[in-house]
Design a protein around this motif. Structure first.
Motif, mmCIF file in Angstrom:
data_model
loop_
_atom_site.group_PDB
_atom_site.id
_atom_site.type_symbol
_atom_site.label_atom_id
_atom_site.label_comp_id
_atom_site.label_asym_id
_atom_site.label_seq_id
_atom_site.Cartn_x
_atom_site.Cartn_y
_atom_site.Cartn_z
ATOM 1 N N GLY A 215 26.315 46.397 43.966
ATOM 2 C CA GLY A 215 26.412 47.802 44.334
ATOM 3 C C GLY A 215 27.802 48.378 44.183
ATOM 4 N N TYR A 216 28.838 47.513 44.158
ATOM 5 C CA TYR A 216 30.204 48.006 43.975
ATOM 6 C C TYR A 216 30.449 48.547 42.565
ATOM 7 C CZ TYR A 216 32.023 46.321 48.439
ATOM 8 O OH TYR A 216 32.271 46.144 49.775
ATOM 9 N N ALA A 217 29.567 48.216 41.618
ATOM 10 C CA ALA A 217 29.795 48.628 40.224
ATOM 11 C C ALA A 217 29.939 50.142 40.113
ATOM 12 C CB ALA A 217 28.645 48.134 39.338
ATOM 13 N N ARG A 218 29.052 50.870 40.779
ATOM 14 C CA ARG A 218 29.082 52.333 40.671
ATOM 15 C C ARG A 218 30.360 52.914 41.255
ATOM 16 N NH1 ARG A 218 23.205 51.878 41.587
ATOM 17 N NH2 ARG A 218 22.143 52.762 39.779
ATOM 18 N N SER A 219 30.718 52.497 42.461
ATOM 19 C CA SER A 219 31.908 53.070 43.103
ATOM 20 C C SER A 219 33.184 52.695 42.351
ATOM 21 C CB SER A 219 31.996 52.607 44.559
ATOM 22 O OG SER A 219 31.982 51.193 44.647
ATOM 23 N N LEU A 220 33.237 51.492 41.807
ATOM 24 C CA LEU A 220 34.418 51.085 41.032
ATOM 25 C C LEU A 220 34.539 51.889 39.742
ATOM 26 C CD1 LEU A 220 34.245 47.214 41.549
ATOM 27 C CD2 LEU A 220 36.044 48.754 42.396
ATOM 28 N N ALA A 221 33.401 52.140 39.079
ATOM 29 C CA ALA A 221 33.438 52.946 37.851
ATOM 30 C C ALA A 221 33.915 54.354 38.141
ATOM 31 C CB ALA A 221 32.052 52.976 37.209
ATOM 32 N N VAL A 222 33.433 54.947 39.229
ATOM 33 C CA VAL A 222 33.876 56.293 39.601
ATOM 34 C C VAL A 222 35.348 56.273 40.002
ATOM 35 C CG1 VAL A 222 33.560 58.175 41.258
ATOM 36 C CG2 VAL A 222 31.562 57.036 40.269
ATOM 37 N N GLY A 223 35.749 55.241 40.749
ATOM 38 C CA GLY A 223 37.152 55.143 41.156
ATOM 39 C C GLY A 223 38.091 55.025 39.974
ATOM 40 N N GLN A 224 37.721 54.208 39.005
ATOM 41 C CA GLN A 224 38.555 54.084 37.800
ATOM 42 C C GLN A 224 38.724 55.441 37.119
ATOM 43 O OE1 GLN A 224 38.313 52.586 33.229
ATOM 44 N NE2 GLN A 224 36.854 51.692 34.646
ATOM 45 N N THR A 225 37.630 56.186 37.026
ATOM 46 C CA THR A 225 37.683 57.495 36.369
ATOM 47 C C THR A 225 38.587 58.460 37.122
ATOM 48 O OG1 THR A 225 35.435 57.145 35.584
ATOM 49 C CG2 THR A 225 36.274 59.396 35.501
ATOM 50 N N ILE A 226 38.535 58.428 38.444
ATOM 51 C CA ILE A 226 39.396 59.320 39.242
ATOM 52 C C ILE A 226 40.866 59.034 38.959
ATOM 53 C CG2 ILE A 226 40.132 59.850 41.601
ATOM 54 C CD1 ILE A 226 37.193 59.441 42.453
ATOM 55 N N PHE A 227 41.236 57.769 38.914
ATOM 56 C CA PHE A 227 42.632 57.421 38.629
ATOM 57 C C PHE A 227 43.026 57.836 37.207
ATOM 58 C CE2 PHE A 227 42.217 54.258 42.176
ATOM 59 C CZ PHE A 227 43.232 54.794 42.965
ATOM 60 N N LEU A 228 42.113 57.651 36.260
ATOM 61 C CA LEU A 228 42.421 58.037 34.878
ATOM 62 C C LEU A 228 42.563 59.559 34.751
ATOM 63 C CD1 LEU A 228 40.048 55.607 32.956
ATOM 64 C CD2 LEU A 228 42.547 55.567 32.941
ATOM 65 N N ALA B 88 44.232 52.427 37.783
ATOM 66 C CA ALA B 88 42.992 52.411 37.004
ATOM 67 C C ALA B 88 42.773 51.037 36.379
ATOM 68 C CB ALA B 88 43.034 53.495 35.928
ATOM 69 N N PHE B 89 43.850 50.408 35.930
ATOM 70 C CA PHE B 89 43.751 49.068 35.337
ATOM 71 C C PHE B 89 43.271 48.054 36.372
ATOM 72 C CE2 PHE B 89 45.802 44.933 34.512
ATOM 73 C CZ PHE B 89 45.190 44.623 33.303
ATOM 74 N N VAL B 90 43.836 48.137 37.575
ATOM 75 C CA VAL B 90 43.438 47.199 38.636
ATOM 76 C C VAL B 90 41.966 47.397 38.993
ATOM 77 C CG1 VAL B 90 43.820 46.535 41.041
ATOM 78 C CG2 VAL B 90 45.772 47.037 39.551
ATOM 79 N N VAL B 91 41.545 48.664 39.134
ATOM 80 C CA VAL B 91 40.157 48.955 39.472
ATOM 81 C C VAL B 91 39.228 48.474 38.355
ATOM 82 C CG1 VAL B 91 38.492 50.799 39.925
ATOM 83 C CG2 VAL B 91 40.753 50.888 40.969
ATOM 84 N N ALA B 92 39.658 48.658 37.090
ATOM 85 C CA ALA B 92 38.840 48.205 35.959
ATOM 86 C C ALA B 92 38.656 46.688 35.993
ATOM 87 C CB ALA B 92 39.477 48.637 34.642
#
Length: 655
Positions: free
Chosen positions: A44-57, A20-24
């Motif tokens: 456009g990567y902003a949305r997918s990265l935000a969702v990815g960070q949340t999944i890891f958290l 999650a830290f790396v994705v953030a």
């Protein structure tokens, strides 16, 4: 202990947090690079990265929860805050029952808010979304790094893992603490969205009505959660701590009230910015300070600089880290604000008697109230830090500052709802509000005459401003609907939400006034068979005995409750001793009602089977929280306003 196949859950949780830290970090860098290079595919990567960070958290939080449910005492945090006898609901709430886990929940909710913005902001310009999510990523980076460096919830105590845990703090073994912290954190963390929108708008130089419209529902949502969280905390303190109070001006209570006051000002300021294009500077600064105060609350709770039943940690190193984060957030934001000062200038005219002026004064009062609480909370800490000795700022000081400002605010709210935008006249305003003023005064005087033998100024003022606010609000509704309340739907959900929220404020004022001035209390020595009278109520001590709980043994006292000779029912108060820690907890018995609470709590055991008993009658106690519920409902209605769901062509373009 968990089976061999589940031994690596803590390591998986740790890896998920690192991921999650790396994705953030990527969430911070890639979208901003896209904005700088004007490359939509990078933005456009902003949305997918935000969702990815949340999944890891979420995965990390899920792994920690599994460690609690499996009684994995090789994890230091689990061993310190759980026990095999702890009921399952409290094993789940133990996840956020102390510093490390509560911080992980805080960060997960931060990620969740970011994911929500990513998923529900399709109508926003892509560059604005990129900036907003990048700013939220910056906050995530700071707090995930703080967790990994100083507050790792997955740290092991191998090879000498204990066979039994130390148990969750008995104060937290309660339903109120299952729901209160997550709700409060949702409010705290939700203010990061308002903060991110403000910073993104400064970065882009686009502070207009569209920006205010985008930010407003998110800010209102955070305000609703914060309102409910504060009310739940008050309710928990009332029935769980055994003292019968609902607000103590505890530093951590103050830490939640300050951002709520500033967020309330922010909600109103956004309305002016959206409607009239004014107060841009106010709105940006309020967004910065609301989130900064939520960070200050995090610092106070976790730094060890204060003692409170709500405080989590006493590690100065952690406090320094959070203080550094606070300094970066506040300092960096204010520096950006100073650099962009020409951008936030507002151009528009309004007269001294107008809704704009009323809302400006409203904001000033709310900010002054927050500053007064901040002063009273921090002054003893500064006094002690300077080596001048110990100093206590108590309830009397806070009341002397807060109550007059609250009265002025309620009076102004009644005026503000009826005054027109841009310009109004005293004559027209008086014609619309004189009925409310006269009726409020009459109702207040009659109420005081019925309730007291002599003129009680505090009751007269409290009930007077409550009646004034209610009547002024209802008169405005009648004026706008022509007396046909079915037409409320035409006025929009935003207007309906404002009406409900303002009535909620009035209801809370009534509750506070009544319970503060008409509560009855006595402490007595009672033995089985003895009857005591308080007001119109009689309490018969029926018997005492023991109750075996899942992880405690309780000394209980049963009472018959009578009102003017008529039996109302039975109350059972308890004094619990928890097996693991040996802690003693008071469980009050409460007979609640819309117009009064009857409250019984046990003190210390005395000779010959007698107990010290505290008896209390609290009129209109529930109105304090009923008003808060109405405020939250009003905020929820405002979020449903259809103008926040419109897709406008200019919102779909990329600047």
């Amino acid at each position: 202990m968990p089976s061999t196949s589940l031994l690596y859950l803590p390591e998986l949780g740790q890896l998920a947090l690192i991921a999650a830290f790396v994705v953030a970090c990527f969430q911070v860098l890639i979208p901003l690079a896209g904005v700088h290079l004007r490359q939509p595919w990078l933005m456009g990567y902003a949305r997918s990265l935000a969702v990815g960070q949340t999944i890891f958290l979420l995965a990390s939080l899920g792994f920690l929860t599994s460690c609690f449910l499996l009684d994995d005492f090789s994890v230091a945090y689990v061993a310190a805050n759980s026990n095999t006898l702890l009921p399952v609901p409290y094993k789940v709430s133990a996840v956020w029952g102390a510093h490390e886990g509560s911080l992980l929940l805080w960060i997960t909710m931060l990620g969740g808010w970011g994911a929500a913005v990513a998923l529900f902001s399709r109508s926003l310009p892509l560059d604005m979304v990129a900036r907003v999510l990048s700013v939220m990523g910056m906050v995530s980076v700071g707090f995930i790094l703080f967790t990994l460096e100083t507050s790792n919830p997955f740290a092991r105590v191998l090879p000498s893992a204990p066979l039994e845990g130390a148990d969750l703090n008995p104060l937290l073994q309660d339903f109120g603490l299952i729901v209160h912290p997550p709700t409060l954190y949702m409010g705290y963390v939700g203010l990061s969205v308002a903060f991110a929108f403000a910073i993104a708008a400064l970065m882009s130089g686009r502070l207009d009505a569209a920006w205010a419209r985008w930010s407003r529902p998110w800010t209102t949502a955070a305000w609703v959660f914060l309102t409910i969280g504060i009310a739940l905390g008050s309710w928990w303190a009332y029935y769980e701590l055994g003292w019968g109070g609902w607000w103590f001006w505890d530093p951590v209570e103050n830490a939640s009230l300050m951002p709520w006051l500033v967020a309330t000002a922010l909600v109103h300021s956004l309305a002016v910015t959206e409607k009239r294009g004014l107060f841009k500077s106010w709105t940006v600064l309020l967004a910065i300070f609301a989130f900064s105060l939520s960070l200050l609350g995090t610092f106070l709770v976790r730094s060890g600089v204060l003692t409170s039943v709500h405080a989590f940690a006493s590690d100065p190193d952690r406090g320094v880290f959070i203080l550094a984060l606070l300094g970066v957030c506040v300092g960096g934001s204010l520096l950006l604000f100073a650099l962009k000062a020409p951008v936030v200038a507002s151009f528009g005219r309004y007269r001294s008697l107008s809704r704009e002026t009323a809302l400006l004064l409203n904001n000033l009062l709310l900010v002054v109230m927050a500053l007064a609480i901040l002063t009273g909370t921090l002054y003893p800490l500064v006094y002690d830090f300077m080596g001048l000795g110990k100093l206590s700022v108590g309830e009397a000081w806070f009341n002397s500052m807060f109550v007059p400002l609250s009265v002025a605010l309620a009076l102004l709210m009644g005026v503000g709802i009826g005054v027109r935008w841009k310009s109004d006249t005293v004559t027209r305003l008086w014609r619309s509000l004189w009925v409310a003023a006269v009726l409020a005064l009459i109702f207040a005087v009659l109420s005081v005459a019925v309730l007291t033998d002599a003129l009680d100024v505090s009751v007269l003022i409290g009930l007077g401003v409550a009646f004034w606010l209610m009547l002024a609000t209802l008169i405005d509704v009648i004026s706008k609907t022509g007396g046909k309340f079915a037409r409320m739907t035409v006025l929009g959900a935003g207007y309906a939400g404002m009406i409900v929220a303002h009535i909620g404020v009035a209801v809370t004022i009534v509750g506070v006034t009544m319970v503060s001035n008409f509560s009855l209390e006595t402490s007595v020595r009672m033995s089985p068979g003895q009857v005591e009278t308080l007001g119109a109520y009689q309490f018969e001590f029926v018997k005492s005995g023991t109750i075996e709980g899942p992880n405690y043994l309780s000394q209980a006292a049963r009472f018959n409750l009578y009102h003017e000779g008529r039996k109302l029912g039975q109350l059972t108060a308890e004094k619990r001793r928890y097996h693991a820690r040996g802690s003693i907890m008071t469980e009050a018995a409460i007979d609640g009602g819309l117009f009064r609470d009857v409250y019984v709590s046990m003190g210390e055991p005395l000779e010959n089977g007698a107990w010290g008993i505290r008896l209390q009658i609290k009129p209109y106690m529930r109105w304090v929280w009923l008003g808060a519920i109405l405020m939250a409902v009003g905020g929820g209605l405002a979020m449903l306003d259809k103008r926040y769901r419109r897709v406008r062509k200019h919102q779909e373009s990329v600047a």
